[in-house]
Structure formats: C-alpha cells, structure tokens
Motif scaffolding. Sequence first.
Motif: not given
Length: 156
Positions: A23, A26-28, A104-105, A107
């Motif tokens: 991430r 807000d986007e993957q 950011d992350e 997943q």
Amino acid sequence: MGEISEVSELKTVGETTQFIVIRLGDEQYGIDIKYIDNIVRMQHITRVPKVDAYLKGVINLRGEVIPVMSIRIKMGLEADVETKSSRIIILKLEQQGTIGVIVDEVQEVVTLENDQIERIAYDSKEEKDSFLCGIGKCEGGLISLLDLNIVVAENV
C-alpha cells in the motif's frame, strides 16, 4: 484418445506470477515476488548529500550498505509518513543491483494467472502510469503492478 486430451488440458493451464501487494497512500500496488530479496522494518536511514529527493539515504543490512528510495516521492505523491506498518522492501534487480524501497504497508501475497494481468500501453501522458507494467485482477479488485526497472531508474 483419453490420454491426448489430458495432455492438451495441462498445456492450457496458464502460468502464474506471485506479487506482494503493498500500500502507498490509499492505493494498492503489486511487486513481482521474484525481485524481492527481503522485507525489513523501518530503521535509521543515513542521509547522503547531493542526491535526488526521492533517494532517502542508505541503510546497513547485515554489513551490506543498501540505498533506500521513496516510491511515493518518485511517483509524485506526498512524502512518506512513517508508521508501525511502514516497511523497506529490499529488491535485487539485474541492472540496478540491490536497492530498498519504502512502502506504507505490506499486505499479502497474491498469485495471478497471466490471463488475470492486463498489460498497459505506454501512450499515456500521465507520468504515474509509466511506472506500471499492468493491472492485476484479483478477488474482484484491481492491483496496479509496478514496473520496478522504471521505478528505480535514475533518469525518470
């Protein structure tokens, strides 16, 4: 006859590619797992003078000095905000060697068949689109697949 049809069925099974879904904001995005050497927690990044803004500096990972870049800044997004979910993904690329990218992350890992991946034509004028090599269709959602060689290229 039965054996021949079984063999042809095996050949029609599409090849798959695994992607780590990350991430950014807000986007993957998806990163092809074959390029990923390691995923590490955020750590102290030593700044290097007189480099592009997207190059955050270097880290020492088990005695190896690895440059770290911000994909967000490179893609023209707002600067990284470090959280407990932030990670540095260590990539091993043929042309650029080893480089870390801040995300950011992290997943999940997804496996996509080739027919679930739509390649992108490069006639788009939007700069962010040039960082993508395709769109993956997975579980009803879409994942933008990053073209890592373009993302980490110095002259883009």
